[in-house]
Write a protein that holds these residues in place. Structure first.
Motif, mmCIF file in Angstrom:
data_model
loop_
_atom_site.group_PDB
_atom_site.id
_atom_site.type_symbol
_atom_site.label_atom_id
_atom_site.label_comp_id
_atom_site.label_asym_id
_atom_site.label_seq_id
_atom_site.Cartn_x
_atom_site.Cartn_y
_atom_site.Cartn_z
ATOM 1 N N LYS A 1 -9.986 -6.275 -1.139
ATOM 2 C CA LYS A 1 -9.021 -7.343 -1.396
ATOM 3 C C LYS A 1 -9.726 -8.647 -1.793
ATOM 4 O O LYS A 1 -9.235 -9.392 -2.650
ATOM 5 N N ALA A 2 -10.883 -8.917 -1.184
ATOM 6 C CA ALA A 2 -11.646 -10.119 -1.539
ATOM 7 C C ALA A 2 -12.085 -10.057 -2.995
ATOM 8 O O ALA A 2 -11.965 -11.038 -3.749
ATOM 9 N N LEU A 3 -12.602 -8.907 -3.429
ATOM 10 C CA LEU A 3 -13.060 -8.740 -4.811
ATOM 11 C C LEU A 3 -11.906 -8.806 -5.802
ATOM 12 O O LEU A 3 -12.056 -9.338 -6.913
ATOM 13 N N GLU A 4 -10.759 -8.284 -5.400
ATOM 14 C CA GLU A 4 -9.605 -8.261 -6.304
ATOM 15 C C GLU A 4 -8.987 -9.634 -6.532
ATOM 16 O O GLU A 4 -8.138 -9.782 -7.395
ATOM 17 N N THR A 5 -9.435 -10.640 -5.778
ATOM 18 C CA THR A 5 -8.926 -11.996 -6.030
ATOM 19 C C THR A 5 -9.529 -12.585 -7.311
ATOM 20 O O THR A 5 -8.995 -13.559 -7.842
ATOM 21 N N HIS A 6 -10.635 -11.979 -7.811
ATOM 22 C CA HIS A 6 -11.237 -12.497 -9.050
ATOM 23 C C HIS A 6 -11.675 -11.396 -10.010
ATOM 24 O O HIS A 6 -12.076 -11.692 -11.138
ATOM 25 N N LEU A 7 -11.631 -10.136 -9.596
ATOM 26 C CA LEU A 7 -11.892 -9.012 -10.489
ATOM 27 C C LEU A 7 -10.581 -8.277 -10.761
ATOM 28 O O LEU A 7 -9.686 -8.254 -9.901
ATOM 29 N N ASP A 8 -10.455 -7.663 -11.920
ATOM 30 C CA ASP A 8 -9.233 -6.952 -12.304
ATOM 31 C C ASP A 8 -9.143 -5.635 -11.534
ATOM 32 O O ASP A 8 -10.015 -4.760 -11.688
ATOM 33 N N ALA A 9 -8.100 -5.508 -10.722
ATOM 34 C CA ALA A 9 -7.958 -4.341 -9.850
ATOM 35 C C ALA A 9 -7.836 -3.036 -10.628
ATOM 36 O O ALA A 9 -8.208 -1.968 -10.114
ATOM 37 N N ASP A 10 -7.325 -3.090 -11.870
ATOM 38 C CA ASP A 10 -7.161 -1.885 -12.694
ATOM 39 C C ASP A 10 -8.358 -1.650 -13.602
ATOM 40 O O ASP A 10 -8.960 -0.577 -13.601
#
Length: 377
Positions: free
Chosen positions: A242-251
């Motif tokens: 979740k921390a990474l998905e705040t600035h990386l594209d989850a898809d």
């Protein structure tokens, strides 16, 4: 015929016999333990014994100027002081007074703490800015690493390090050491234990042999404790994701995120492994900012300021009733153990430490702490 007494609201029989002396004493749920009384101490009054804290606003401003005006907020905790939920409210107060900003630089120094807290800090920071950047002057370990992973980029020097986020869990059902303290265990400890056994007897064991091994392991570690450890492990992986998905594209960056979650969640094989700037760039593939010499000098000046404040302490004798057999009231230390700073505003964490006799000798034990508000000018 014996009358049945209702369980709820039942009153003792008038002629009931008092508890005999041979029976164990039943603790009174309304009676507070003696040690907890220390928490009621007025720490504000104890600050008079400490050397004053000088303002660091000029040091913060020096960094802000070299960072093109990014607003800087520091979260700095002394070694061994856990990052816990008590930090959320003072951080929120500082952010409110600071107001919203396009970009925030988070000056971060911590040895870690509670697994759940970093996600609360990451989301709180992002409520007040579009981007935030983690500045790691020296260490941001464990829970601190999670906060850094939630940043759009991490500013690191040659000496800056992060750490693995595989959690180590303490549980009442885990084995205890010679002093009676619970031995912390991680999921990685258990996984590597079973993996090692399999490697040593590979091709030379039956399912019943493995069952015997597992049963023997369970005789030392309760299955319920293993379940709790696994829960902490999965929670840590979730927070990393979740921390990474705040600035990386989850898809679009799903595989990259999974790779980082796996790598930082156990593939370094030691919770103490130092994850350097090189590792963050090359192995994790995250954006790293390399500071200029002038910027690094300003960052290190602020780092040195905090280490100087942590060294300030005062011995105090508490005005408590003397304990039987004790010659004098207990002597304690009061000191600064944490800071949340901006230009003009600050929150200081003050700790109260008592030296207690244990089987391992005399050990410092923090018996109280409190965040206090001050102006930083």
């Amino acid at each position: 015929m014996v009358k049945k007494i209702k369980k709820h609201g039942a009153k003792p029989m008038p002629n009931s016999t008092p508890q005999s002396k041979s029976q164990p004493n039943i603790p009174n749920p309304n009676q507070q333990p003696k040690q907890q009384s220390l928490i009621q101490i007025n720490i504000d009054a104890l600050l008079q014994n400490l050397p004053p804290v000088g303002s660091n606003s000029s040091l913060i401003e020096a960094i802000e100027k070299k960072r093109e005006g990014n607003k800087l907020i520091s979260i700095v905790l002394n070694a061994g002081v856990p990052l816990d939920n008590s930090i959320i409210l003072p951080l929120f107060e500082i952010l409110q007074k600071n107001g919203t900003a396009e970009k925030i630089d988070l000056f971060l120094h911590t040895t870690g703490g509670q697994t759940e807290v970093p996600w609360r800090i990451i989301t709180l920071l992002r409520e007040f800015c579009k981007e935030y950047f983690a500045i790691v002057p020296y260490i941001a370990l464990s829970a601190g690493t999670h906060i850094a992973l939630g940043a759009d980029a991490i500013l690191m020097s040659e000496i800056s390090t992060l750490g693995p986020v595989d959690p180590t869990r303490q549980h009442a059902l885990l084995p205890k050491d010679s002093s009676g303290n619970t031995i912390p265990v991680s999921v990685e400890d258990l996984k590597h234990c079973i993996r090692f056994i399999r490697q040593q007897i590979e091709g030379d064991y039956s399912p019943s042999d493995m069952s015997t091994i597992i049963n023997t392991l369970f005789s030392h570690i309760e299955p319920l404790a293993i379940g709790a450890i696994e829960q902490s492990y999965m929670l840590s992986r979730l927070i990393t994701q979740k921390a990474l998905e705040t600035h990386l594209d989850a898809d679009k960056e799903k595989e990259k995120i999974k790779k980082i979650v796996d790598k930082i969640g156990g593939e370094y094989y030691s919770h103490s492994f130092p994850i350097t700037r090189r590792d963050v760039e090359q192995e994790l593939g995250l954006k790293v900012i390399r500071p200029t010499s002038d910027l690094w000098s300003a960052i290190w000046n602020l780092h040195t300021y905090y280490q100087d404040q942590f060294a300030k302490q005062a011995k105090i004798t508490l005005p408590v009733p003397p304990v039987a057999g004790q010659q004098a009231p207990p002597e304690m230390l009061v000191n600064y153990v944490g800071f949340i700073d901006t230009v003009g505003e600050r929150r200081i964490l003050v700790g109260l430490t008592q030296f207690m006799q244990t089987q391992a000798g005399i050990q410092p034990v923090q018996v109280a702490k409190k965040w206090i508000a001050q102006k930083n000018n």
